[in-house]
Design an enzyme around this catalytic site. Structure first.
Site, PDB file in Angstrom:
ATOM      1  N   HIS A  67       0.850  -1.791   0.054  1.00  0.00           N
ATOM      2  CA  HIS A  67      -0.009   0.101  -0.054  1.00  0.00           C
ATOM      3  C   HIS A  67       0.779   1.313   0.123  1.00  0.00           C
ATOM      4  CE1 HIS A  67      -2.685  -3.327   1.237  1.00  0.00           C
ATOM      5  NE2 HIS A  67      -3.955  -2.141   0.561  1.00  0.00           N
ATOM      6  N   ARG A 115     -15.137  -5.541   1.251  1.00  0.00           N
ATOM      7  CA  ARG A 115     -14.822  -3.687   1.189  1.00  0.00           C
ATOM      8  C   ARG A 115     -14.829  -3.451  -0.561  1.00  0.00           C
ATOM      9  NH1 ARG A 115     -10.048  -1.845  -0.585  1.00  0.00           N
ATOM     10  NH2 ARG A 115     -10.410  -0.349   0.208  1.00  0.00           N
ATOM     11  N   ASN A 121     -13.723  -1.274  -3.745  1.00  0.00           N
ATOM     12  CA  ASN A 121     -12.900  -0.224  -4.185  1.00  0.00           C
ATOM     13  C   ASN A 121     -13.346   0.074  -5.347  1.00  0.00           C
ATOM     14  OD1 ASN A 121     -10.829   1.607  -4.009  1.00  0.00           O
ATOM     15  ND2 ASN A 121      -9.728   0.519  -5.595  1.00  0.00           N
ATOM     16  N   TYR A 158      -4.041   9.879  -8.304  1.00  0.00           N
ATOM     17  CA  TYR A 158      -3.868   8.177  -8.138  1.00  0.00           C
ATOM     18  C   TYR A 158      -4.470   6.859  -8.656  1.00  0.00           C
ATOM     19  CZ  TYR A 158      -3.019   4.004  -5.435  1.00  0.00           C
ATOM     20  OH  TYR A 158      -3.155   2.807  -5.567  1.00  0.00           O
TER      21      TYR A 158
HETATM   22  C1  HEM Z   1      -4.798  -0.658  -3.379  1.00  0.00           C
HETATM   23  C2  HEM Z   1      -7.399  -0.372   1.416  1.00  0.00           C
HETATM   24  C3  HEM Z   1      -7.275  -4.961   1.457  1.00  0.00           C
HETATM   25  C4  HEM Z   1      -3.730  -4.487  -2.232  1.00  0.00           C
HETATM   26  C5  HEM Z   1      -6.012  -0.077  -1.801  1.00  0.00           C
HETATM   27  C6  HEM Z   1      -6.292   1.546  -1.482  1.00  0.00           C
HETATM   28  C7  HEM Z   1      -6.747   1.273  -0.145  1.00  0.00           C
HETATM   29  C8  HEM Z   1      -6.432   0.114   0.157  1.00  0.00           C
HETATM   30  C9  HEM Z   1      -7.539   3.135   0.160  1.00  0.00           C
HETATM   31  C10 HEM Z   1      -6.860   2.289  -2.887  1.00  0.00           C
HETATM   32  C11 HEM Z   1      -7.629   2.202  -4.204  1.00  0.00           C
HETATM   33  C12 HEM Z   1      -7.584   3.522  -5.059  1.00  0.00           C
HETATM   34  O1  HEM Z   1      -7.459   4.746  -5.234  1.00  0.00           O
HETATM   35  O2  HEM Z   1      -8.326   2.828  -6.111  1.00  0.00           O
HETATM   36  C13 HEM Z   1      -7.257  -1.455   1.333  1.00  0.00           C
HETATM   37  C14 HEM Z   1      -7.893  -2.170   2.891  1.00  0.00           C
HETATM   38  C15 HEM Z   1      -7.494  -3.122   3.133  1.00  0.00           C
HETATM   39  C16 HEM Z   1      -7.122  -3.189   1.185  1.00  0.00           C
HETATM   40  C17 HEM Z   1      -8.797  -0.686   3.742  1.00  0.00           C
HETATM   41  C18 HEM Z   1      -8.652  -4.567   4.237  1.00  0.00           C
HETATM   42  C19 HEM Z   1      -9.458  -3.739   4.869  1.00  0.00           C
HETATM   43  C20 HEM Z   1      -5.378  -5.173   0.618  1.00  0.00           C
HETATM   44  C21 HEM Z   1      -5.156  -5.973   0.470  1.00  0.00           C
HETATM   45  C22 HEM Z   1      -4.565  -6.523  -0.522  1.00  0.00           C
HETATM   46  C23 HEM Z   1      -4.610  -5.113  -1.406  1.00  0.00           C
HETATM   47  C24 HEM Z   1      -5.477  -7.717   1.409  1.00  0.00           C
HETATM   48  C25 HEM Z   1      -3.293  -7.488  -0.946  1.00  0.00           C
HETATM   49  C26 HEM Z   1      -3.201  -7.592  -2.234  1.00  0.00           C
HETATM   50  C27 HEM Z   1      -3.602  -3.540  -2.828  1.00  0.00           C
HETATM   51  C28 HEM Z   1      -2.951  -3.393  -3.931  1.00  0.00           C
HETATM   52  C29 HEM Z   1      -2.936  -1.467  -4.456  1.00  0.00           C
HETATM   53  C30 HEM Z   1      -3.815  -1.450  -3.278  1.00  0.00           C
HETATM   54  C31 HEM Z   1      -2.622  -4.270  -4.673  1.00  0.00           C
HETATM   55  C32 HEM Z   1      -2.796  -0.888  -5.315  1.00  0.00           C
HETATM   56  C33 HEM Z   1      -1.900  -0.538  -4.827  1.00  0.00           C
HETATM   57  C34 HEM Z   1      -0.825   0.527  -6.138  1.00  0.00           C
HETATM   58  O3  HEM Z   1      -0.709   1.395  -6.152  1.00  0.00           O
HETATM   59  O4  HEM Z   1       0.373  -0.337  -6.566  1.00  0.00           O
HETATM   60  N1  HEM Z   1      -5.964  -0.699  -1.394  1.00  0.00           N
HETATM   61  N2  HEM Z   1      -6.340  -2.031   0.912  1.00  0.00           N
HETATM   62  N3  HEM Z   1      -5.216  -4.359  -0.604  1.00  0.00           N
HETATM   63  N4  HEM Z   1      -4.587  -2.838  -2.482  1.00  0.00           N
HETATM   64 FE1  HEM Z   1      -5.986  -2.895  -0.162  1.00  0.00          FE
END
Ligand code: HEM
Length: 341
Positions: free
Chosen positions: A193, A223, A225, A319
């Site tokens: 993240h 959740r 996104n 972003y």
């Molecule tokens: C991106 C929150 C769980 C992988 C994001 C973003 C948020 C976020 C706010 C930005 C999204 C956007 O603006 O489009 C969270 C929360 C989680 C969670 C609150 C759990 C409660 C996970 C998990 C993974 C993950 C389990 C495992 C693979 C990613 C990835 C990105 C991302 C790969 C894109 C990052 C980048 O720009 O390279 N997440 N996430 N997330 N999340 Fe999570």
């Protein structure tokens, strides 16, 4: 694009894609938060409902599975299981089979044969009948994650929990939204993240990790996104950026009908599941696409998306990758407000 082609695109959209679309905005203002809730309760929308099950099959099933196979054929790095995650991959496969059987009992059946570890899996949609011994790779035609990944529309990531942290150590991800599974595999939850604005200062990611580390096996959560994207392309991963990146500015040159047909609200329904045998956390990402022209047909959605996009801070629009055409989207939605009187 001419008007006829634009209306053809709208009418080509299968009705279930509108009916089950998980419109993600409860308010006119969107900010990042640790927005998790218990999975399984259906959410009513002005068009229908979504969210009854952990896995969801719709009219895009065959098409999306075909896309996934083609992507994996071109780029095997989209599926990786680090050696210590082999047991988790079996756990994920069985858990997904159980979820499919629960959601679609007519088409999907998982039977345990006797008291042992032998199962019979039936997927009538794909004509699959497979007997396997849990944990024995010789009894499946593919690795367990590849086998089940070819039967669900969801992308799958598996997180190992150790040393008080989570690590993304396995997965099958072909529809990443502007990130690379091959690059991220092996990274910690916090590292993954790293590029996201705001979430570190506001504690969103630290809270999310704490929450995930306490997740119980019998209590899956979910959740959403979202972003905007051009076209119905699911694979907008870093790897293929040269193929889709230029659309972000090309879209500014098309006429209004084409803009409404091509620009889509892209929503991910993400399920978080503690796997019962291995203790790993399974993260399922199901991606939905609805063009602006379909959103404009449902007035509460049009008005809400207009409000969210108009207010969204620059750094978040940047972003999410639609800063170049955010203003055009706001104008497009505004021009389709119902006329007074
Ligand atoms: C991106 C929150 C769980 C992988 C994001 C973003 C948020 C976020 C706010 C930005 C999204 C956007 O603006 O489009 C969270 C929360 C989680 C969670 C609150 C759990 C409660 C996970 C998990 C993974 C993950 C389990 C495992 C693979 C990613 C990835 C990105 C991302 C790969 C894109 C990052 C980048 O720009 O390279 N997440 N996430 N997330 N999340 Fe999570």
């Amino acid at each position: 694009m001419n008007i006829d082609l634009a209306s053809d695109l709208a009418s080509d959209l299968a009705p279930d894609l509108v009916r089950t679309f998980p419109f993600p905005f409860p308010q006119d203002i969107y900010r990042y938060s640790t927005n998790v809730e218990r999975a399984g309760a259906a959410v009513e929308t002005p068009a229908g409902q979504w969210g009854e099950s952990v896995v969801h099959i719709d009219s895009e099933y065959a098409h999306e599975l075909g896309e996934r196979q083609a992507i994996l054929g071109r780029d095997p790095s989209r599926m990786q299981v680090l050696p210590h995650m082999r047991a988790s991959a079996w756990d994920a496969m069985l858990t997904i089979m159980q979820a499919l059987a629960l959601a679609h009992p007519e088409q999907m059946v998982l039977e345990r044969e006797g008291e042992g570890e032998t199962f019979l899996w039936t997927n009538r949609l794909l004509g699959i009948e497979q007997r396997f011994s849990y944990g024995d790779e010789d009894t499946l035609p593919d690795e367990p994650l590849t086998f089940i990944g070819a039967q669900v529309q969801e992308d799958i990531a598996l997180l190992d929990q150790r040393e008080g942290q989570l690590f993304v150590d396995a997965g099958l991800v072909t529809f990443a939204a502007d990130w690379s599974f091959g690059f991220d595999v092996g990274m910690s939850f916090l590292e993954i993240h790293g590029p996201v604005p705001r979430v570190h200062q506001t504690g969103v990611i630290a809270r999310a990790q704490k929450f995930l580390m306490r997740l119980q096996a019998d209590a899956p959560h979910r959740r959403t996104n979202w972003s905007l994207t051009v076209g119905r392309r699911l694979d907008v991963s870093t790897e293929t950026y040269p193929e889709w990146g230029p659309d972000r500015t090309r879209i500014l040159t098309v006429d209004d009908d084409a803009f409404g047909a091509e620009v889509h609200l892209r929503v991910e329904v993400q399920h978080l599941v503690r796997l019962p045998e291995s203790g790993s956390v399974m993260f399922l990402i199901r991606t939905y696409l609805l063009p602006l022209e379909a959103i404009a047909g449902i007035e509460p959605w049009r008005a809400r998306l207009h409000a969210v996009l108009a207010e969204l801070p620059e750094d978040m629009a940047d972003y999410k990758g639609f800063i170049a055409y955010r203003d055009r989207a706001v104008q497009w939605l505004s021009a389709r407000a119902p006329q007074e009187g």
